[in-house]
Design a protein around this motif. Structure first.
Motif, PDB file in Angstrom:
ATOM      1  N   ARG A   1     -35.016 -10.646  -5.033  1.00  0.00           N
ATOM      2  CA  ARG A   1     -34.104 -11.787  -5.012  1.00  0.00           C
ATOM      3  C   ARG A   1     -34.610 -12.863  -5.957  1.00  0.00           C
ATOM      4  O   ARG A   1     -35.816 -13.112  -6.042  1.00  0.00           O
ATOM      5  N   PHE A   2     -33.653 -13.521  -6.636  1.00  0.00           N
ATOM      6  CA  PHE A   2     -33.978 -14.582  -7.587  1.00  0.00           C
ATOM      7  C   PHE A   2     -32.992 -15.737  -7.401  1.00  0.00           C
ATOM      8  O   PHE A   2     -31.814 -15.516  -7.129  1.00  0.00           O
ATOM      9  N   ALA A   3     -33.483 -16.963  -7.568  1.00  0.00           N
ATOM     10  CA  ALA A   3     -32.624 -18.150  -7.464  1.00  0.00           C
ATOM     11  C   ALA A   3     -33.061 -19.177  -8.495  1.00  0.00           C
ATOM     12  O   ALA A   3     -34.266 -19.393  -8.702  1.00  0.00           O
ATOM     13  N   LEU A   4     -32.083 -19.807  -9.134  1.00  0.00           N
ATOM     14  CA  LEU A   4     -32.340 -20.848 -10.120  1.00  0.00           C
ATOM     15  C   LEU A   4     -31.334 -21.959  -9.900  1.00  0.00           C
ATOM     16  O   LEU A   4     -30.124 -21.700  -9.813  1.00  0.00           O
ATOM     17  N   GLY A   5     -31.825 -23.213  -9.791  1.00  0.00           N
ATOM     18  CA  GLY A   5     -30.910 -24.318  -9.531  1.00  0.00           C
ATOM     19  C   GLY A   5     -31.499 -25.645  -9.944  1.00  0.00           C
ATOM     20  O   GLY A   5     -32.664 -25.747 -10.354  1.00  0.00           O
TER      21      GLY A   5
ATOM     22  N   ARG B   1     -43.292 -13.921  -1.486  1.00  0.00           N
ATOM     23  CA  ARG B   1     -42.851 -14.980  -2.395  1.00  0.00           C
ATOM     24  C   ARG B   1     -43.833 -15.080  -3.560  1.00  0.00           C
ATOM     25  O   ARG B   1     -45.037 -15.237  -3.363  1.00  0.00           O
ATOM     26  N   TYR B   2     -43.291 -15.009  -4.778  1.00  0.00           N
ATOM     27  CA  TYR B   2     -44.173 -15.045  -5.949  1.00  0.00           C
ATOM     28  C   TYR B   2     -43.525 -15.908  -7.031  1.00  0.00           C
ATOM     29  O   TYR B   2     -42.398 -16.375  -6.908  1.00  0.00           O
ATOM     30  N   GLY B   3     -44.253 -16.147  -8.103  1.00  0.00           N
ATOM     31  CA  GLY B   3     -43.697 -16.900  -9.218  1.00  0.00           C
ATOM     32  C   GLY B   3     -43.964 -18.391  -9.111  1.00  0.00           C
ATOM     33  O   GLY B   3     -44.960 -18.833  -8.523  1.00  0.00           O
TER      34      GLY B   3
ATOM     35  N   ASP C   1     -35.413 -25.650 -10.128  1.00  0.00           N
ATOM     36  CA  ASP C   1     -35.340 -25.637 -11.585  1.00  0.00           C
ATOM     37  C   ASP C   1     -36.374 -24.712 -12.230  1.00  0.00           C
ATOM     38  O   ASP C   1     -36.226 -24.328 -13.392  1.00  0.00           O
ATOM     39  N   ARG C   2     -37.436 -24.337 -11.490  1.00  0.00           N
ATOM     40  CA  ARG C   2     -38.444 -23.428 -12.064  1.00  0.00           C
ATOM     41  C   ARG C   2     -38.204 -21.971 -11.699  1.00  0.00           C
ATOM     42  O   ARG C   2     -38.908 -21.081 -12.166  1.00  0.00           O
ATOM     43  N   GLY C   3     -37.219 -21.728 -10.886  1.00  0.00           N
ATOM     44  CA  GLY C   3     -36.880 -20.355 -10.525  1.00  0.00           C
ATOM     45  C   GLY C   3     -37.661 -19.842  -9.330  1.00  0.00           C
ATOM     46  O   GLY C   3     -38.892 -19.885  -9.312  1.00  0.00           O
ATOM     47  N   PHE C   4     -36.958 -19.354  -8.334  1.00  0.00           N
ATOM     48  CA  PHE C   4     -37.571 -18.841  -7.102  1.00  0.00           C
ATOM     49  C   PHE C   4     -37.451 -17.319  -7.098  1.00  0.00           C
ATOM     50  O   PHE C   4     -36.402 -16.763  -7.411  1.00  0.00           O
ATOM     51  N   SER C   5     -38.539 -16.650  -6.715  1.00  0.00           N
ATOM     52  CA  SER C   5     -38.558 -15.182  -6.717  1.00  0.00           C
ATOM     53  C   SER C   5     -39.193 -14.660  -5.436  1.00  0.00           C
ATOM     54  O   SER C   5     -40.185 -15.211  -4.944  1.00  0.00           O
ATOM     55  N   GLU C   6     -38.627 -13.586  -4.907  1.00  0.00           N
ATOM     56  CA  GLU C   6     -39.256 -12.867  -3.804  1.00  0.00           C
ATOM     57  C   GLU C   6     -38.900 -11.392  -3.913  1.00  0.00           C
ATOM     58  O   GLU C   6     -37.871 -11.021  -4.489  1.00  0.00           O
TER      59      GLU C   6
END
Length: 426
Positions: free
Chosen positions: A358-362, A403-405, A379-384
């Protein structure tokens, strides 16, 4: 009004469950009709309805639990074609035992054109909604026997909404719905929206929505009553929704515009192995309070240890993202789920491995407008990434996510989420 609603629902429920159809002759195709009846019953049950003769009882309202209402229980339903093919009543009433408050909906509609399945609907709703959630009005039905995220949600706002909507099938593959609504919003938590020197503790919004749902590769059939029914799912599927809020129109306090988009595609390798990809984008322009902004559907409770955070994994939620950790006025998410062919261990024991990324950017403009609440942006991007082993016992399984990144936390344990899963299909 609430007393009348309760009476109407009770009478419909009593009539639907007790009405009998007299048998006047022997039915030579009774076995086939009984089989069709059972098929319809199972399908309706899987869609979240318990069908009776004139009323399909909505199972979503029977029992739920969340952090604000505690246990929430009630009764609701929608009349079916046996009641009328041209008119329908769709209402519910529930009660929260922690906030000691009734919530309800009084709604109905009438069909103006059968071949295009065109309905005009009217509704009055007094209920709660999770802050930051965003729904497509063309998603008429989302049902799960168990909604795990609901257990830990604590950020709600009350709303009273009067709405009129028009459903219309432009074609078999393209559905549309248009809605005009006026709403009063009252957060249940300590929050102020500051705009032009005014602090709004509650507010009114007057909105117009239009939504389109396109399923170009699905197949459909027309029933005897001219109803259009999806026979087989086809992918990809696309949904687009546009929302405009008008200031100074029927007490509207804010001007804003929202566009929400979702694409779902399924890559099938064989009957039991496939990859599902879901892309969503959400953008809000203008003066939108937190109630009308976005989160990425987090599902991790704010507790210090992994054992205390142990709960149930959601269907399309970010398992390592904490509740109320991020909000955005611009958000994009991508979820990839690869379903491995179930392990054929025994006749009734066939667990399935699912690999998940899963990825999220906002981001968000004008964060200072949102008072008395702290949150981050994406704004830096969320990854799991993680995996599920489903259907180990009575529909239950296990889920693991990491959770990484950019938003990786200093403490190793805080990046982990270990949970149950629950999957059952009819």
């Amino acid at each position: 009004m609430l007393r009348h609603l309760c009476l109407v629902i009770f009478l419909l429920f009593a009539y639907a469950t007790n009405a009998q159809v007299p048998t006047t002759e022997i039915d030579t195709v009774g076995v086939d009709q009984d089989s069709l009846s059972k098929t319809r019953f199972i399908k309706q049950l899987g869609n979240g309805y318990f069908p009776t003769q004139f009323l399909d009882i909505d199972l979503r309202y029977l029992v739920k639990f969340n952090q604000y209402e505690g246990f929430r229980t009630g009764l609701g339903g929608v009349t079916n074609d046996a009641f009328s093919a041209k008119y329908r009543i769709n209402s519910y009433v529930v009660y929260g035992f922690r906030d000691h408050r009734f919530k309800y909906r009084i709604g109905g509609g009438f069909r103006v054109n059968a071949p295009t399945n065109t309905w005009i609907n009217l509704s009055y709703t007094d209920d709660l909604q999770e802050t930051g959630s965003s729904d497509f009005i063309t998603d008429k039905r989302f049902f799960s026997f168990f909604e795990p995220r609901l257990l830990n949600i604590n950020l709600f706002h009350k709303y009273i909404t009067k709405a009129v909507s028009v459903e219309h099938s432009i074609s078999y593959h393209l559905l549309s719905e248009t809605e005009l609504a006026i709403s009063k919003i009252d957060p249940t938590y300590d929050y102020l929206y500051r705009l032009d020197g005014i602090d709004y503790k509650n507010w009114h919004v007057s909105t117009a929505k239009i939504a389109l749902q396109w399923s170009p590769y699905s197949t459909y059939e027309v029933k005897a009553n001219d109803a259009i029914v999806e026979k087989e799912d086809g992918y990809p599927k696309f949904t687009l929704q546009l929302t405009k809020s008008f200031k100074d129109v029927v007490k509207g306090d804010f001007n804003f515009f929202k566009t929400d988009f979702r694409a779902i595609h399924k890559f099938k390798y064989n009957e039991q192995s496939f990859t599902e990809a879901t892309l969503t984008t959400n953008i809000a322009f203008g003066d939108a309070p937190l109630s009308h902004l976005y989160h990425a559907y987090p599902n991790n409770v704010n507790k210090p240890t992994i054992i205390k955070r142990f709960s149930v994994a959601g269907i399309n939620s970010f398992e390592t993202m904490f509740f109320n950790e991020f909000f955005s006025d611009r958000l994009a998410t991508l979820q990839l789920k690869h379903y491995v062919k179930p392990f054929d261990i025994g006749k009734r024991f066939k667990p399935q491995l699912v690999l998940i990324s899963r990825f999220a950017l906002g981001n968000m403009n004008n964060i200072a407008r949102h008072q008395n609440i702290d949150f981050n942006t994406l704004d830096r991007g969320f990854s799991e990434a993680g995996l599920e082993i489903n259907k180990l016992l009575f529909g239950f399984g296990l889920s693991f996510a990491y959770r990484y990144g950019a938003y990786h936390l200093p403490t190793f344990e805080d990046n982990l989420a270990l949970k149950f899963t629950f999957n059952i299909s009819l």
